[in-house]
Structures are given as C-alpha cells and as structure tokens.
Enzyme design. Structure first.
Site, PDB file in Angstrom:
ATOM      1  N   ASN A 152       0.836  -1.208   0.000  1.00  0.00           N
ATOM      2  CA  ASN A 152       0.000   0.000   0.000  1.00  0.00           C
ATOM      3  C   ASN A 152       0.867   1.253   0.000  1.00  0.00           C
ATOM      4  O   ASN A 152       1.860   1.315   0.707  1.00  0.00           O
ATOM      5  CB  ASN A 152      -0.955  -0.001   1.200  1.00  0.00           C
ATOM      6  CG  ASN A 152      -0.229   0.169   2.509  1.00  0.00           C
ATOM      7  OD1 ASN A 152       0.754  -0.510   2.753  1.00  0.00           O
ATOM      8  ND2 ASN A 152      -0.675   1.067   3.345  1.00  0.00           N
ATOM      9  N   LYS A 175      13.060  -2.548  -2.682  1.00  0.00           N
ATOM     10  CA  LYS A 175      12.274  -3.709  -3.094  1.00  0.00           C
ATOM     11  C   LYS A 175      10.804  -3.340  -3.006  1.00  0.00           C
ATOM     12  O   LYS A 175      10.248  -3.167  -1.925  1.00  0.00           O
ATOM     13  CB  LYS A 175      12.552  -4.934  -2.219  1.00  0.00           C
ATOM     14  CG  LYS A 175      11.774  -6.147  -2.750  1.00  0.00           C
ATOM     15  CD  LYS A 175      11.755  -7.266  -1.763  1.00  0.00           C
ATOM     16  CE  LYS A 175      10.442  -7.967  -1.580  1.00  0.00           C
ATOM     17  NZ  LYS A 175       9.286  -7.658  -2.354  1.00  0.00           N
ATOM     18  N   GLY A 228       6.099  -2.808   6.779  1.00  0.00           N
ATOM     19  CA  GLY A 228       5.276  -3.984   6.477  1.00  0.00           C
ATOM     20  C   GLY A 228       4.665  -4.515   7.758  1.00  0.00           C
ATOM     21  O   GLY A 228       4.500  -3.782   8.735  1.00  0.00           O
ATOM     22  N   GLU A 250       8.774  -0.044  10.358  1.00  0.00           N
ATOM     23  CA  GLU A 250       7.476   0.657  10.420  1.00  0.00           C
ATOM     24  C   GLU A 250       6.408  -0.401  10.207  1.00  0.00           C
ATOM     25  O   GLU A 250       6.283  -0.934   9.097  1.00  0.00           O
ATOM     26  CB  GLU A 250       7.380   1.708   9.307  1.00  0.00           C
ATOM     27  CG  GLU A 250       8.306   2.886   9.476  1.00  0.00           C
ATOM     28  CD  GLU A 250       7.870   3.822  10.579  1.00  0.00           C
ATOM     29  OE1 GLU A 250       6.725   3.716  11.058  1.00  0.00           O
ATOM     30  OE2 GLU A 250       8.697   4.645  10.981  1.00  0.00           O
ATOM     31  N   LEU A 251       5.640  -0.705  11.254  1.00  0.00           N
ATOM     32  CA  LEU A 251       4.773  -1.888  11.174  1.00  0.00           C
ATOM     33  C   LEU A 251       3.288  -1.521  11.267  1.00  0.00           C
ATOM     34  O   LEU A 251       2.910  -0.398  10.998  1.00  0.00           O
ATOM     35  CB  LEU A 251       5.197  -2.882  12.247  1.00  0.00           C
ATOM     36  CG  LEU A 251       6.725  -3.122  12.299  1.00  0.00           C
ATOM     37  CD1 LEU A 251       7.100  -4.064  13.414  1.00  0.00           C
ATOM     38  CD2 LEU A 251       7.246  -3.629  10.967  1.00  0.00           C
ATOM     39  N   CYS A 284      -1.862   1.747   7.499  1.00  0.00           N
ATOM     40  CA  CYS A 284      -1.237   1.352   8.770  1.00  0.00           C
ATOM     41  C   CYS A 284      -1.835   2.134   9.923  1.00  0.00           C
ATOM     42  O   CYS A 284      -1.898   1.643  11.035  1.00  0.00           O
ATOM     43  CB  CYS A 284       0.268   1.550   8.702  1.00  0.00           C
ATOM     44  SG  CYS A 284       0.736   3.225   8.256  1.00  0.00           S
ATOM     45  N   GLU A 382      -4.832  -6.876  13.576  1.00  0.00           N
ATOM     46  CA  GLU A 382      -4.868  -5.857  12.527  1.00  0.00           C
ATOM     47  C   GLU A 382      -5.533  -6.483  11.301  1.00  0.00           C
ATOM     48  O   GLU A 382      -5.019  -7.454  10.745  1.00  0.00           O
ATOM     49  CB  GLU A 382      -3.458  -5.396  12.157  1.00  0.00           C
ATOM     50  CG  GLU A 382      -3.500  -4.294  11.120  1.00  0.00           C
ATOM     51  CD  GLU A 382      -2.152  -3.942  10.512  1.00  0.00           C
ATOM     52  OE1 GLU A 382      -1.340  -4.851  10.273  1.00  0.00           O
ATOM     53  OE2 GLU A 382      -1.935  -2.751  10.257  1.00  0.00           O
TER      54      GLU A 382
HETATM   55  P1  NAD Z   1       4.284  -7.681   4.400  1.00  0.00           P
HETATM   56  O1  NAD Z   1       4.984  -7.590   5.699  1.00  0.00           O
HETATM   57  O2  NAD Z   1       3.647  -8.950   4.005  1.00  0.00           O
HETATM   58  O3  NAD Z   1       5.305  -7.341   3.195  1.00  0.00           O
HETATM   59  C1  NAD Z   1       6.103  -6.178   3.213  1.00  0.00           C
HETATM   60  C2  NAD Z   1       7.317  -6.366   2.318  1.00  0.00           C
HETATM   61  O4  NAD Z   1       8.196  -7.336   2.905  1.00  0.00           O
HETATM   62  C3  NAD Z   1       6.996  -6.897   0.906  1.00  0.00           C
HETATM   63  O5  NAD Z   1       7.795  -6.192  -0.023  1.00  0.00           O
HETATM   64  C4  NAD Z   1       7.414  -8.358   1.002  1.00  0.00           C
HETATM   65  O6  NAD Z   1       7.778  -8.921  -0.234  1.00  0.00           O
HETATM   66  C5  NAD Z   1       8.610  -8.261   1.920  1.00  0.00           C
HETATM   67  N1  NAD Z   1       8.972  -9.533   2.565  1.00  0.00           N
HETATM   68  C6  NAD Z   1       8.152 -10.568   2.882  1.00  0.00           C
HETATM   69  N2  NAD Z   1       8.863 -11.560   3.478  1.00  0.00           N
HETATM   70  C7  NAD Z   1      10.150 -11.138   3.536  1.00  0.00           C
HETATM   71  C8  NAD Z   1      11.355 -11.698   4.040  1.00  0.00           C
HETATM   72  N3  NAD Z   1      11.380 -12.901   4.606  1.00  0.00           N
HETATM   73  N4  NAD Z   1      12.497 -10.969   3.940  1.00  0.00           N
HETATM   74  C9  NAD Z   1      12.491  -9.739   3.380  1.00  0.00           C
HETATM   75  N5  NAD Z   1      11.378  -9.155   2.874  1.00  0.00           N
HETATM   76  C10 NAD Z   1      10.208  -9.833   2.961  1.00  0.00           C
HETATM   77  O7  NAD Z   1       3.229  -6.467   4.394  1.00  0.00           O
HETATM   78  P2  NAD Z   1       2.007  -6.199   3.400  1.00  0.00           P
HETATM   79  O8  NAD Z   1       0.952  -7.217   3.599  1.00  0.00           O
HETATM   80  O9  NAD Z   1       2.532  -5.944   2.026  1.00  0.00           O
HETATM   81  O10 NAD Z   1       1.506  -4.775   3.976  1.00  0.00           O
HETATM   82  C11 NAD Z   1       0.637  -4.635   5.037  1.00  0.00           C
HETATM   83  C12 NAD Z   1       1.357  -4.365   6.344  1.00  0.00           C
HETATM   84  O11 NAD Z   1       2.203  -3.221   6.245  1.00  0.00           O
HETATM   85  C13 NAD Z   1       0.365  -4.048   7.441  1.00  0.00           C
HETATM   86  O12 NAD Z   1       0.747  -4.692   8.629  1.00  0.00           O
HETATM   87  C14 NAD Z   1       0.494  -2.530   7.576  1.00  0.00           C
HETATM   88  O13 NAD Z   1       0.074  -2.004   8.802  1.00  0.00           O
HETATM   89  C15 NAD Z   1       1.941  -2.337   7.345  1.00  0.00           C
HETATM   90  N6  NAD Z   1       2.232  -0.936   7.010  1.00  0.00           N
HETATM   91  C16 NAD Z   1       2.898  -0.147   7.914  1.00  0.00           C
HETATM   92  C17 NAD Z   1       3.133   1.202   7.639  1.00  0.00           C
HETATM   93  C18 NAD Z   1       3.876   2.108   8.602  1.00  0.00           C
HETATM   94  O14 NAD Z   1       4.377   3.131   8.175  1.00  0.00           O
HETATM   95  N7  NAD Z   1       3.946   1.786   9.882  1.00  0.00           N
HETATM   96  C19 NAD Z   1       2.686   1.739   6.428  1.00  0.00           C
HETATM   97  C20 NAD Z   1       2.003   0.899   5.534  1.00  0.00           C
HETATM   98  C21 NAD Z   1       1.786  -0.435   5.836  1.00  0.00           C
END
Ligand code: NAD
Length: 490
Positions: A152, A175, A228, A250-251, A284, A382
C-alpha cells in the site's frame, strides 16, 4: 492497458525480465500486467551496483548541494507525473484515484523537503575539555540501504526512505512489494530522467522469501528500512542478524479513536469514517478501534452507520468513488475469517460484513461491529480492511486503559472539546502519533513511527537524515609537545 510488462531498474538500466509473475487488477480480479520477479542474482547485481556507486564515481564525489538539486528535480518530476503514476497505483492496488492523485502529488514534497535538507545536515566542532586536542564530528553516509516496502502507498513509503537516504549520500536498493509494484517500477523512469548516476537508486520487485531475504541479509547492505507487517519484521530482524545492518521497522497498528461525549460528534464521525474507510481501511494508521463514551454511544453509532452506508463503493478509477476494492483476494479471505470468528464470539454486526454486488473485484462493504469484549479477534488483530470495532467506556481512565490495551502503538485519535482532557490523553496514550480532533494527517516535516509492535525508529522530519548517517569523530593534536604518559588514557 492489457498485459503490460514492467521491468526492474538495476545499475541505471531496465532489465529484460527472465522470470515474471502476474499482477491482478483488484477491481476486476483479472490479470492486467506482468511483473519481473527479481532473483537472488538480480539482487546481488543491484546491491553491488549500489556499493560501487557509493564508493567511486560521480555520486561518491558529489557535493551535498548537487545531491540536493537532484532530489528537488526528482520531486518536481514526481509532481508533474502524479496523474500517470496515480493511474498505475489505482490499477495495481485498487486504491481510489482521488486519493492516489493527491497522495502522489504530495510525494513530490517529500523529495523536495529532503532535497532542501541535504546540504544543511552539518557536522560539529566539539569544545573538548583537553586544550591540546581539536575534535570535529563528521556525518558520513551509512552505506548501501535496502528499502523494503509493503503493497500500500509504495511511492509514499519509499519516498520517506529514499529522500533522507539520498540526502545523506547513501545509495539504495528498493524492493517494491510483489503486490501492486507498478507505480514504483514506473517511478524508476523518473529517477533516470532526474539524472541520478548509475547504481545510486535501484528498484526491483520480487518475493520475500528469495529476493527480500537476500536483499536484507546481503553482506554489502549496511542499513535496512522496512515497512510492512510484524511477522515479516521478525523475519527481517533474523535476516539482519547476518549482516548486522542498522534497521528501522514501520509496522502495523490497531489504532484507537477515542470519542468523548463533549466532542463535536458530527466532525468526530467524519474523522472515524476517514480513519477506517478511507483507502478501504488498508492503511497502517487505520483507526480500527472506536472507543466511545457510553452516554453518546447509540447516537454516535447511528450517525456512523448512516455515513458508512452512504459511502460510494465502486470502480477505483472513477473520481466519484469513495471506497474501492481490497487489494487482494487473500486480504478479503482473512477479513471474512476474522469477522466470522468475532461474530461467533458475541460481536454484534451494526452494518456491513458483506461483499457488495459489484463485478468480480475484491470488494467488501464498510463494516461496523459492536464488539463489547476487548478480547474479540476483530479488536485484537490488525485486519487491514474496512472493519471498525466498537467498545464503550464510562470514564477517562477506562478510555485510556482500553486505548493502551494492545501490543501495537502506531496512531490514535482523541475527540473532545476539553483542552485538559486532550492534553492528558495525548500525554498518556502509548502511540507514536496522537491526532486531536482530526485524523489521518501527515507531513514530511513530522516524524512518524510506532511504539511496541508497531515499530522501531522514526521516518520523516529533520532527524530522519541522521538515521542514514554514521558519525565519525576526528581528533587532532594541536600542540607540538610530545605525547605525555603513554600508559594513561588521555
Ligand atoms: P508484508 O509484511 O507482508 O510485506 C512487506 C514487504 O516485505 C513486501 O515487499 C514483502 O515482499 C517483503 N517480505 C516478505 N517476506 C520477507 C522476508 N522474509 N524478507 C524480506 N522481505 C520480505 O506487508 P504487506 O501485507 O505488504 O503490507 C501490510 C502491512 O504493512 C500491514 O501490517 C500494515 O500495517 C503495514 N504498514 C505499515 C506502515 C507504517 O508506516 N507503519 C505503512 C504501511 C503499511
């Protein structure tokens, strides 16, 4: 555009992909583009290119003022191309066009802000307590940065990493998420157009298990900036055990919105709608837990229900649409599972919980659940979707206890006409952001980040540049006298 092909940007060139994967338009569920799946070897090439650019060549020799100009130019290019990038983001993620246009135009400001700061991040001369020594502190780029973003708002979430990293003189491998990477891969053309030297910025996409893992554990990477989910964050921390890279996270969140009876209830209801239904709740900072004072609960829920049911759901490319689909089928399955479990455990559906009859996309109706119990899955997890869980409170102390009863701590909202109450809540809520009588506002000038399971470190604001540097202290003896007693530390 049907079945478009996107490319990874490595060492200043767009690669012909050897392996691709399908990208689905969430508003129809149909294939619309093919994305390049970066292999571990592709990641190695990108990191090595970034490392070369860091150590030698035009970027390494560039003054901070020249970096500043490049960043400002990039910001202007993002602004000028916001419409095209917004259409791609809307197509690839289902986020509505009226938000992607506005957000991406604002992303330009993030690059301009960090461009402005690039040559103002000064070192220091320390007035040391030893008369014959002169000490200066230099801030040097920390090294090659691995920036990993979720699906997102990929342009926005990469700007808060790329901006300060480039301002500090680092080089970066970004990435993009495997879901919705189109706008970030297209943004690479603007990096090229702005004139960043080869290898300075590399942008690729692929899957977490190979591409993401290799990138974040790569021995030449010194800094990981991740956004993520919490479970991926744990994997990232395990990856960085290999290269010991300095890491920020940032989670996610389960952000409380506290509405007191003395608030302007109509304004508060609009803010609650903005917090949970904007971006189809896939934000998020989604205000997914409504804590409302018992004396106004029924009246407030009635207002919210009316507003939720009036939301225009539909084609995200239509500027009149207020809520688009969820980004993936997987996401809708997860939300439906948690909502069903919550209802089975006593949650009461106020509105929603259904799939609106709109074509074949991943639509889900704006949903409000009167949870009653703080332990319901919809209150704890979440969901990353348009689902609001409601709990009532009677006293300020109860409101605060409920607000803080979560492992997360990203954002929060407080609605009241009492200045004292606003100050007390703002002081005592455990979250990185407190919005008072407003919600979902951001700015490049303001640090952003979470408490607890919502993250580690901050992005945005002046200090972000420092997070992409490491300091070096330089000690120079200014006296011509010989070194005194060599067996005593000076
Ligand atoms: P995700 O954690 O599934 O993926 C995030 C990124 O990590 C992707 O690019 C993915 O390919 C990569 N990834 C996955 N496994 C990995 C590994 N083992 N090693 C390295 N990289 C890896 O998140 P999502 O489903 O794409 O996004 C939703 C999440 O992101 C929600 O929890 C949301 O709250 C969070 N988010 C946080 C913020 C913030 O600023 N705090 C902003 C936006 C979204």
């Amino acid at each position: 555009m049907t079945d478009a092909l996107f490319r990874n940007f490595i060492d200043g060139r767009f690669d012909e992909p050897s392996v691709t994967f399908d990208s689905i338009d969430p508003s129809t569920g149909a294939l619309w583009a093919r994305m390049p799946a970066a292999s571990e070897a592709d990641v190695d090439r990108a990191v090595e290119a970034a490392h070369r650019a860091l150590r030698s060549g035009p970027w390494a020799a560039m003054t901070a003022t020249a970096r500043s100009k490049l960043l400002v130019k990039l910001g202007d290019l993002v602004g000028a191309n916001a419409g095209r990038l917004a259409e791609l983001e809307t197509r690839d993620t289902g986020k509505i066009i009226r938000e992607t246009r506005a957000q991406i135009a604002y992303v330009g400001d993030y690059y301009r802000y960090y461009g402005g700061l690039a040559d103002k991040h000064e070192g220091a001369h320390v007035p040391i307590d030893k008369a014959d020594l002169d000490v200066t502190i230099r801030h040097e780029p920390i090294g090659v940065v691995a920036a990993v973003v979720p699906w997102n708002s990929q342009l926005f979430l990469s700007a808060v990493k790329l901006g300060p990293a480039l301002a500090a003189g680092c080089t970066v491998v970004v990435k993009a998420s495997e879901d919705g990477p189109a706008p970030l891969l297209a943004f690479a053309e603007l990096v090229q157009q702005a004139g960043f030297p080869e290898g300075t910025v590399n942008i690729l996409t692929g899957f977490g298990q190979d591409c993401g893992r290799r990138l974040t554990s790569h021995p030449l990477v010194s800094r990981v900036a991740f956004t993520g989910g919490p479970s991926t964050a744990r994997a990232i921390v395990r990856n960085t055990a290999e290269n010991l890279a300095y890491t920020t996270l940032e989670l996610g969140g389960k952000s409380p919105v506290v509405v007191f009876a003395d608030a302007d209830l109509d304004s508060a209801a609009n803010a609650v709608v903005a917090g949970i239904f904007a971006a189809t709740g896939q934000s998020c900072v989604a205000g997914s837990r409504l804590l409302v004072e018992g004396s106004v609960k029924d009246e407030f829920l009635a207002r919210l229900k009316r507003k939720a049911e009036a939301i225009r759901i539909g084609d995200p490319q239509d500027p009149a649409t207020e809520m688009g689909p969820l980004a993936t089928q997987r996401q809708r399955d997860w939300i439906e599972k948690i909502v069903a479990e919550s209802l089975a455990k006593g949650g009461k559906m106020i509105t929603g919980g259904t799939r609106p009859a709109i074509g074949t996309g991943f639509y889900y109706a704006p949903t409000i659940i009167d949870a009653g119990d703080n332990d319901l899955p919809c209150v704890r997890e979440e969901l990353f979707g348009p689902v609001l869980s409601v709990l009532a409170f009677d006293t300020e102390a109860q409101a605060l206890a409920l607000a803080n009863d979560t492992p997360f701590g990203l954002a929060s909202g407080v609605f009241t006409s009492s200045l004292g109450k606003a100050h007390r809540m703002a002081r005592d809520i455990h979250a990185g952001v407190v919005w008072v009588n407003t919600y979902r506002a951001v700015s490049p000038l303001v640090p952003f980040g979470g408490y607890g399971h919502s993250g580690l470190g901050r992005e945005g604001g002046l200090d972000a540049i420092r997070d992409y540097t490491r300091s070096k202290s330089v000690w120079i003896k200014t006296s011509d006298e010989p070194i005194p007693d060599p067996f005593v530390m000076r």
